[in-house]
Design a protein around this motif. Sequence first.
Motif, short mmCIF file in Angstrom:
data_model
loop_
_atom_site.label_atom_id
_atom_site.label_comp_id
_atom_site.label_asym_id
_atom_site.label_seq_id
_atom_site.Cartn_x
_atom_site.Cartn_y
_atom_site.Cartn_z
N ARG A 156 0.60 -1.25 -0.02
CA ARG A 156 0.22 0.48 -0.24
C ARG A 156 0.83 1.39 0.28
O ARG A 156 2.11 1.04 -0.45
N ASN A 157 -0.20 2.62 0.10
CA ASN A 157 1.13 3.33 0.82
C ASN A 157 1.72 3.37 1.23
O ASN A 157 1.42 3.33 2.65
N ILE A 158 3.18 3.91 0.72
CA ILE A 158 4.15 3.91 1.98
C ILE A 158 4.34 5.63 2.50
O ILE A 158 4.52 6.47 2.45
N THR A 159 4.01 5.08 4.09
CA THR A 159 4.23 6.97 4.70
C THR A 159 5.42 6.80 5.24
O THR A 159 6.65 5.82 5.46
N CYS A 160 5.82 8.39 5.57
CA CYS A 160 7.18 8.37 6.84
C CYS A 160 6.42 9.60 7.64
O CYS A 160 5.23 9.94 8.18
N GLU A 161 7.16 9.27 8.61
CA GLU A 161 6.83 10.64 9.46
C GLU A 161 6.62 12.21 8.75
O GLU A 161 7.18 12.77 7.95
N THR A 174 14.00 9.95 5.61
CA THR A 174 13.57 8.65 4.70
C THR A 174 12.85 8.82 3.55
O THR A 174 12.87 8.12 2.73
N ARG A 175 12.74 10.10 3.27
CA ARG A 175 11.37 10.49 1.78
C ARG A 175 11.96 9.88 0.54
O ARG A 175 11.47 9.35 -0.06
N PRO A 176 13.36 10.25 0.43
CA PRO A 176 14.17 9.84 -1.08
C PRO A 176 14.38 8.64 -0.68
O PRO A 176 13.29 7.29 -1.81
N ASN A 203 10.47 5.80 9.12
CA ASN A 203 10.87 7.02 9.75
C ASN A 203 12.49 7.71 10.22
O ASN A 203 13.55 6.14 10.75
N GLY A 204 12.88 8.26 10.46
CA GLY A 204 14.47 8.46 9.90
C GLY A 204 15.02 10.21 11.72
O GLY A 204 15.83 10.46 11.37
N ALA A 205 14.15 9.67 12.23
CA ALA A 205 14.41 10.73 13.63
C ALA A 205 14.74 9.36 14.53
O ALA A 205 14.05 8.26 15.15
N PHE A 206 15.10 10.61 15.86
CA PHE A 206 15.50 9.43 16.91
C PHE A 206 13.83 9.34 18.07
O PHE A 206 14.20 7.97 18.45
N GLY A 218 8.66 -2.04 9.38
CA GLY A 218 8.75 -0.89 9.86
C GLY A 218 10.28 -1.20 9.91
O GLY A 218 11.01 -1.26 10.63
N ILE A 219 10.32 0.21 9.55
CA ILE A 219 12.25 0.90 9.11
C ILE A 219 12.35 2.57 9.97
O ILE A 219 11.85 2.86 9.19
N GLN A 220 13.43 2.02 10.53
CA GLN A 220 14.14 3.20 11.36
C GLN A 220 15.54 3.45 10.93
O GLN A 220 16.33 2.34 11.34
N ALA A 221 15.70 4.91 10.58
CA ALA A 221 16.95 5.19 10.11
C ALA A 221 18.10 5.08 11.68
O ALA A 221 17.21 5.31 12.47
#
Length: 601
Positions: A156-161, A174-176, A203-206, A218-221
């Motif tokens: 489905r639709n990919i989401t980010c914070e 993480t948008r790219p 998610n790309g933040a602390f 769930g993908i955490q940078a």
Amino acid sequence: MYQYTDFDRQFVQLRAQQFRDQLERWQRGELTDEQMLPLRLQNGWYIQRYAPMARIAVPYGEISSTQLRMLARIACDYDRPTPELLARAQRTQDELQASQPGLTLAAPPLRYGYGHFTTRTNVQFNWIPITQAAEVMELLASVNMHGIQTSGNAIRNITCEALAGIAPDEIVDTRPFAEILRQWSTLHPEFAFLPRKFKIAFNGAFEDRAATGWYDIGIQALKNAGGKVGFVVKVGGGMGRTPVIGTVVRAFLPWSELLNYIEAIVRVYNRYGRRDNKWKARIKILVKAEGQQFIDEVEAEYQAIVQQDGAPHTITQAELDRVTANFEIPRLRLSGLKHTVNTDSKPYQRWLKQNVGRHRLAKLSVVTLSFKRPGWAPGDADAGTLAALATLAEEFSAGEARLTHEQNLLLPWVHTSDLPALYERAKALGLVQPNIGLLTDLIACPGGDFCSLANARAIPIAAALTELYQDIDEVTDLGPIDLHISGCINSCGHHHSGHIGILGVDKDGKEWYQVTLGGSDGSALSGPATPGKVVGPSFSAAEVPGVVEAVLDTYRDLRLSSNERFIDTLRRVGHEPFKQAANGARHTDHRAARQAEEATA
């Protein structure tokens, strides 16, 4: 924002043309309803309680002013039921309302000509006739939008914070990566018919602001000790009938291996996921049942992709650079618009504190416009408001806005010196309620008012609670509280992760509601992701406002100070006092009883 290439534009335009052909063949009887079902679902078209529902993808929440204007046009010109259909729907609503004695606060009236912001950064329309679906898809394609894979058993639709690229605590934008994954997964031939729907969040933040523990993946940078960028990968999170928190299957995945590793995960799911029972078909069931065996299977599949297949989906630095170039800081300018706002006034200062956030760039601010307006369902935006939002985005935010998980709209590029002028214009639209993160910034799905899957309505409960807590001083005193409402166990309102969760259930053909406490989405406020616990038997619709009020009064009585948050008090003292208060409020007008007690005292 990502800018479509010629290929991207041609792709969505051809998809719209293809759907037009499918729709016309169905109308001529050349395709049966059964044959048409997967075709319309994979383009985002459902048949709901009264009319079709169109779900439009807004990948990772980013939306342009041009796209907002197109949504406004669609809302105005196409989201219109026939008078007969609207009358029938209203009669059904009236009958449902009459069946709930004691609930005097009715839901907002059945409206049309609007879009609905969802918790997964999609936009939904509830009244577009299916005969006009092809026209709508072609209009969407003209502004680089679509409904592809917003339904069906696919990724489905990919989401980010919502703060990706602008948060002070960001590790990686993480948008790219989300965009690369979106392109790779769209119409992926191997994953077009998975055992069940599949959702991925970055998610790309602390702080985890994307609720990654609740997603299929769930993908955490993060950056390792050597400063190299990679990801923690969690698999098997989900809500629904069986709430499960995702399991970490990779503690550090190099960013270049993202697609290869996700391919391995989804291949294992496609191979072993259950197809005999839709309620046990999500990947969370497979992960929970197989445990380490699942992780081992994924690792073996990944090694085969790398060693035998030559790692065909490795992300190169050149490709990452190409996509990242679309997410550079836009050309920013001051609006130059004047204002008459008294910037020392309490309403303005309260809005600054609650709705305006820090930006990673000096002299800029992040502004959240609240779509929790009295008289409207959470996340609803009529055509006029959508068009006005486009203008606000152009004047104050470089033509860009973002949809949020909380069903609000965020402006990411606002000059701090422009805040008074923005406040004045947003206030005229009714979008400056200073409640972001507070009780009345509640999440609610459309529920039984529109959804054919729902057991109960969510909108009247949201309306009743919003009406009950109109005093912003009281709401502010209560502090940060996540209140989430779902109309059924499918959990589109994410009730499991609410500090207070409300779930609609069917009981002898009537609408009833379970209340849960202590859920968390994984944010810094809430702590590690966890499902809430049910506090007692289900409550009638009329009882729910009093139950919530009793719970919050108990919090006020038990908190150590006004600085101790609801979730912290709940965890410190345990559920039992709140459970007793909730069940004690049954069959009573809790607020009237409390006011009488205060008057006597």
